[in-house]
Design a protein around this motif. Structure first.
Motif, mmCIF file in Angstrom:
data_model
loop_
_atom_site.group_PDB
_atom_site.id
_atom_site.type_symbol
_atom_site.label_atom_id
_atom_site.label_comp_id
_atom_site.label_asym_id
_atom_site.label_seq_id
_atom_site.Cartn_x
_atom_site.Cartn_y
_atom_site.Cartn_z
ATOM 1 N N GLY A 14 126.535 105.564 76.152
ATOM 2 C CA GLY A 14 127.800 106.258 75.880
ATOM 3 C C GLY A 14 128.964 105.598 76.590
ATOM 4 N N GLN A 15 130.116 106.243 76.414
ATOM 5 C CA GLN A 15 131.373 105.735 77.003
ATOM 6 C C GLN A 15 131.298 105.569 78.525
ATOM 7 O OE1 GLN A 15 135.477 106.759 76.054
ATOM 8 N NE2 GLN A 15 134.592 108.811 76.088
ATOM 9 N N ILE A 16 130.865 106.640 79.193
ATOM 10 C CA ILE A 16 130.838 106.590 80.658
ATOM 11 C C ILE A 16 129.814 105.556 81.097
ATOM 12 C CG2 ILE A 16 130.304 107.914 82.766
ATOM 13 C CD1 ILE A 16 131.483 110.384 81.387
ATOM 14 N N GLY A 17 128.671 105.557 80.423
ATOM 15 C CA GLY A 17 127.625 104.580 80.740
ATOM 16 C C GLY A 17 128.153 103.156 80.718
ATOM 17 N N TYR A 18 128.975 102.866 79.721
ATOM 18 C CA TYR A 18 129.475 101.489 79.566
ATOM 19 C C TYR A 18 130.326 101.047 80.758
ATOM 20 C CZ TYR A 18 130.989 97.339 77.059
ATOM 21 O OH TYR A 18 131.203 96.037 76.693
ATOM 22 N N SER A 19 131.053 102.006 81.321
ATOM 23 C CA SER A 19 131.875 101.673 82.500
ATOM 24 C C SER A 19 131.074 101.737 83.799
ATOM 25 C CB SER A 19 133.026 102.678 82.635
ATOM 26 O OG SER A 19 133.856 102.617 81.525
ATOM 27 N N LEU A 20 130.014 102.536 83.764
ATOM 28 C CA LEU A 20 129.258 102.813 84.989
ATOM 29 C C LEU A 20 128.236 101.724 85.324
ATOM 30 C CD1 LEU A 20 128.490 105.051 87.117
ATOM 31 C CD2 LEU A 20 126.866 105.919 85.406
ATOM 32 N N LEU A 21 127.506 101.286 84.299
ATOM 33 C CA LEU A 21 126.353 100.412 84.563
ATOM 34 C C LEU A 21 126.718 99.125 85.299
ATOM 35 C CD1 LEU A 21 124.347 100.940 81.238
ATOM 36 C CD2 LEU A 21 124.142 102.138 83.396
ATOM 37 N N PRO A 22 127.744 98.403 84.863
ATOM 38 C CA PRO A 22 128.046 97.160 85.585
ATOM 39 C C PRO A 22 128.451 97.395 87.033
ATOM 40 C CG PRO A 22 129.700 97.586 83.875
ATOM 41 C CD PRO A 22 128.609 98.592 83.690
ATOM 42 N N ARG A 23 129.034 98.542 87.294
ATOM 43 C CA ARG A 23 129.463 98.810 88.671
ATOM 44 C C ARG A 23 128.265 99.135 89.560
ATOM 45 N NH1 ARG A 23 134.847 102.205 89.049
ATOM 46 N NH2 ARG A 23 134.570 101.468 91.200
ATOM 47 N N ILE A 24 127.272 99.823 89.011
ATOM 48 C CA ILE A 24 126.058 100.074 89.800
ATOM 49 C C ILE A 24 125.329 98.753 90.024
ATOM 50 C CG2 ILE A 24 123.832 101.271 89.899
ATOM 51 C CD1 ILE A 24 125.010 103.427 88.070
ATOM 52 N N ALA A 25 125.239 97.970 88.947
ATOM 53 C CA ALA A 25 124.489 96.700 89.036
ATOM 54 C C ALA A 25 125.150 95.712 89.985
ATOM 55 C CB ALA A 25 124.351 96.090 87.642
ATOM 56 N N SER A 26 126.460 95.861 90.179
ATOM 57 C CA SER A 26 127.146 94.920 91.074
ATOM 58 C C SER A 26 127.128 95.397 92.527
ATOM 59 C CB SER A 26 128.596 94.701 90.619
ATOM 60 O OG SER A 26 129.314 95.900 90.794
ATOM 61 N N GLY A 27 126.563 96.582 92.764
ATOM 62 C CA GLY A 27 126.396 97.037 94.142
ATOM 63 C C GLY A 27 127.439 98.020 94.621
ATOM 64 N N GLU A 28 128.295 98.502 93.714
ATOM 65 C CA GLU A 28 129.372 99.395 94.163
ATOM 66 C C GLU A 28 128.888 100.792 94.516
ATOM 67 O OE1 GLU A 28 133.309 99.324 92.243
ATOM 68 O OE2 GLU A 28 132.439 97.775 90.981
ATOM 69 N N MET A 29 127.723 101.182 93.977
ATOM 70 C CA MET A 29 127.248 102.542 94.260
ATOM 71 C C MET A 29 126.363 102.588 95.508
ATOM 72 S SD MET A 29 125.407 105.204 91.638
ATOM 73 C CE MET A 29 126.802 105.904 90.797
ATOM 74 N N PHE A 30 125.444 101.644 95.619
ATOM 75 C CA PHE A 30 124.448 101.720 96.707
ATOM 76 C C PHE A 30 124.635 100.653 97.775
ATOM 77 C CE2 PHE A 30 122.541 103.822 93.022
ATOM 78 C CZ PHE A 30 122.331 105.071 93.585
ATOM 79 N N GLY A 31 125.607 99.789 97.601
ATOM 80 C CA GLY A 31 125.876 98.779 98.623
ATOM 81 C C GLY A 31 125.643 97.378 98.082
ATOM 82 N N ARG A 32 126.422 96.475 98.630
ATOM 83 C CA ARG A 32 126.447 95.093 98.126
ATOM 84 C C ARG A 32 125.195 94.297 98.456
ATOM 85 N NH1 ARG A 32 130.537 94.647 94.396
ATOM 86 N NH2 ARG A 32 132.360 95.734 95.172
ATOM 87 N N ASP A 33 124.295 94.913 99.277
ATOM 88 C CA ASP A 33 123.061 94.195 99.599
ATOM 89 C C ASP A 33 121.825 94.972 99.129
ATOM 90 O OD1 ASP A 33 123.380 96.289 101.305
ATOM 91 O OD2 ASP A 33 122.931 95.190 103.140
ATOM 92 N N THR A 34 122.037 96.010 98.319
ATOM 93 C CA THR A 34 120.905 96.842 97.894
ATOM 94 C C THR A 34 120.518 96.521 96.451
ATOM 95 O OG1 THR A 34 121.695 98.598 99.348
ATOM 96 C CG2 THR A 34 120.105 99.233 97.657
ATOM 97 N N PRO A 35 119.308 95.984 96.261
ATOM 98 C CA PRO A 35 118.878 95.696 94.886
ATOM 99 C C PRO A 35 118.676 96.986 94.097
ATOM 100 C CG PRO A 35 117.432 94.641 96.514
ATOM 101 C CD PRO A 35 118.307 95.606 97.253
ATOM 102 N N VAL A 36 118.899 96.918 92.805
ATOM 103 C CA VAL A 36 118.728 98.107 91.948
ATOM 104 C C VAL A 36 117.901 97.760 90.706
ATOM 105 C CG1 VAL A 36 120.818 99.375 92.642
ATOM 106 C CG2 VAL A 36 120.965 97.664 90.819
ATOM 107 N N ILE A 37 117.188 98.775 90.228
ATOM 108 C CA ILE A 37 116.528 98.704 88.919
ATOM 109 C C ILE A 37 117.152 99.811 88.090
ATOM 110 C CG2 ILE A 37 114.350 99.053 87.679
ATOM 111 C CD1 ILE A 37 112.913 97.925 90.161
ATOM 112 N N LEU A 38 117.660 99.483 86.915
ATOM 113 C CA LEU A 38 118.291 100.489 86.061
ATOM 114 C C LEU A 38 117.289 100.972 85.015
ATOM 115 C CD1 LEU A 38 121.833 98.904 85.467
ATOM 116 C CD2 LEU A 38 121.148 100.582 87.200
ATOM 117 N N GLN A 39 117.101 102.290 84.934
ATOM 118 C CA GLN A 39 116.161 102.888 83.989
ATOM 119 C C GLN A 39 116.987 103.760 83.040
ATOM 120 O OE1 GLN A 39 112.531 102.675 87.176
ATOM 121 N NE2 GLN A 39 113.134 104.715 86.599
#
Ligand code: NAX
Length: 328
Positions: A14-39
């Motif tokens: 969806g709309q929010i997802g499109y803006s949200l996912l790249p920001r989580i993947a780039s480390g803005e949510m959990f920190g710039r050194d925290t790896p993430v897996i998106l499900q």
């Protein structure tokens, strides 16, 4: 390196997802050194699943160093499996002529299934943040299904309202937004929400000493409450990147220990006059990553109490409308 965080996101195409996912993947949510897996969870509709694959292709093409894997699915149990954070963004929009009670019940069913699934398959330390509207009541419905995870693992987002109010007052006072603090939004994420200007500060001073124009402050409560509708009217689409940004702020606040107060909708224990068991925006401080405490020290003038009572009445009436969806 910190441990990898599994983040489940519903409504990911969806709309929010499109803006949200790249920001989580780039480390803005959990920190710039925290790896993430998106499900990523989406509905089982070919067109929507194709769109989800397209989003995943774009994530691939960003070559985010922290993004370890992407899971795409139409099954809740796959999306929430071992998830440390579940971001419940997806929900059905209100159809033309649909009654609010029917929208609540329609969306409520989604959150029953997702609440159950999270409780059975997510990680033991799982936290849940609900954005899909009506987010306070959807959060209550999801949390109500949980037997393993306690109610304090479930929060709903009123941060967009806080951010909206912050910019309004900063602009009026001619200060940067960073000068505004303790601006808490109480209650429901709806036009009844109450941004508390009386206890807020600007540059450490009482906000009402810096902005003494009471008429403007009262009008601004309405401006903030109707901001979503104003954006929809102007853009022809509802708020998207500001909502994604607010969710980054919401989760970041809850994983960052500190004395700063944030507006978070949590399960009410009766504080500030909210009915026990509804999810209401209140002042929250993070005491350990993912763990918060409600600050109960604020007092309110009569006009504020009236507004808080009104937003509480709306939350209680929403709960009443979905009572058959609540377990026990
Ligand atoms: P979109 O309609 O663009 O996207 C929603 C997505 O959710 C769709 O792709 C849809 O297929 C998916 N979805 C629906 N049912 C699902 C289910 N059972 N499982 C998984 N996915 C499902 O809406 P968008 O603009 O992204 O907004 C998402 C939600 O956020 C809406 O409910 C919206 O009202 C709510 N908002 C909440 C805000 C808040 O501050 N709490 C502000 C922004 C926004 O209005």
């Amino acid at each position: 390196m910190p441990k990898t965080i599994r983040v489940a996101i519903t409504g990911a195409a969806g709309q929010i997802g499109y803006s949200l996912l790249p920001r989580i993947a780039s480390g803005e949510m959990f920190g710039r050194d925290t790896p993430v897996i998106l499900q990523l969870l989406e509905i089982p509709v070919d067109k929507v699943q194709a769109a989800l694959r397209g989003v995943a292709m774009e994530l691939d093409d960003c070559a985010f160093p922290l993004l370890q894997d992407i899971v795409l699915t139409d099954k809740a149990d796959v999306a929430f499996k071992d998830a440390n954070w579940c971001l419940l963004v997806g929900s059905k929009p209100r159809s033309q002529g649909q009654e609010r009670a029917d929208l609540l019940k329609d969306n409520g069913k989604i959150f029953i299934g997702q609440g159950r699934s999270i409780d059975s398959v997510a990680a033991d330390d799982c936290r849940v943040a609900v954005v899909g509207n009506p987010c306070n009541t959807n959060c209550m419905i999801a949390a109500n299904q949980a037997k393993r995870l306690k109610a304090d693992r479930f929060t709903a987002m009123v941060r967009l309202d806080q951010n909206r109010a912050t910019t309004q007052v900063a602009r009026k006072a001619g200060v940067p937004v960073s000068a505004v603090s303790d601006l808490i939004v109480y209650g429901n994420h709806s036009p009844t929400m109450y941004p508390d200007f009386n206890n807020a500060k600007i540059g450490g001073k009482k906000l009402t000493d810096v902005i003494s124009d009471q008429a403007w402050l009262t009008e601004t409560i309405t401006t903030v409450g109707k901001r979503g509708a104003a954006i929809l009217e102007a853009r022809g689409l509802s708020s998207a990147f500001s909502a994604a940004n607010a969710l980054i702020d919401h989760v970041r606040a809850l994983v960052t220990v500190g004395s700063t107060l944030h507006s978070v909708a949590v399960c009410s224990d009766g504080s500030y006059g909210f009915a026990a068991g509804v999810w209401a925006g209140v002042p929250v401080r993070t005491t350990a990553p993912g763990t918060f405490q409600v600050d109960k020290s604020f007092t309110h003038v009569d006009a504020a109490k009236t507004r808080i009572a009104a937003t509480n009445a709306e939350l209680a009436s929403e709960r009443d409308m979905v009572k058959e969806l609540l377990a026990g």
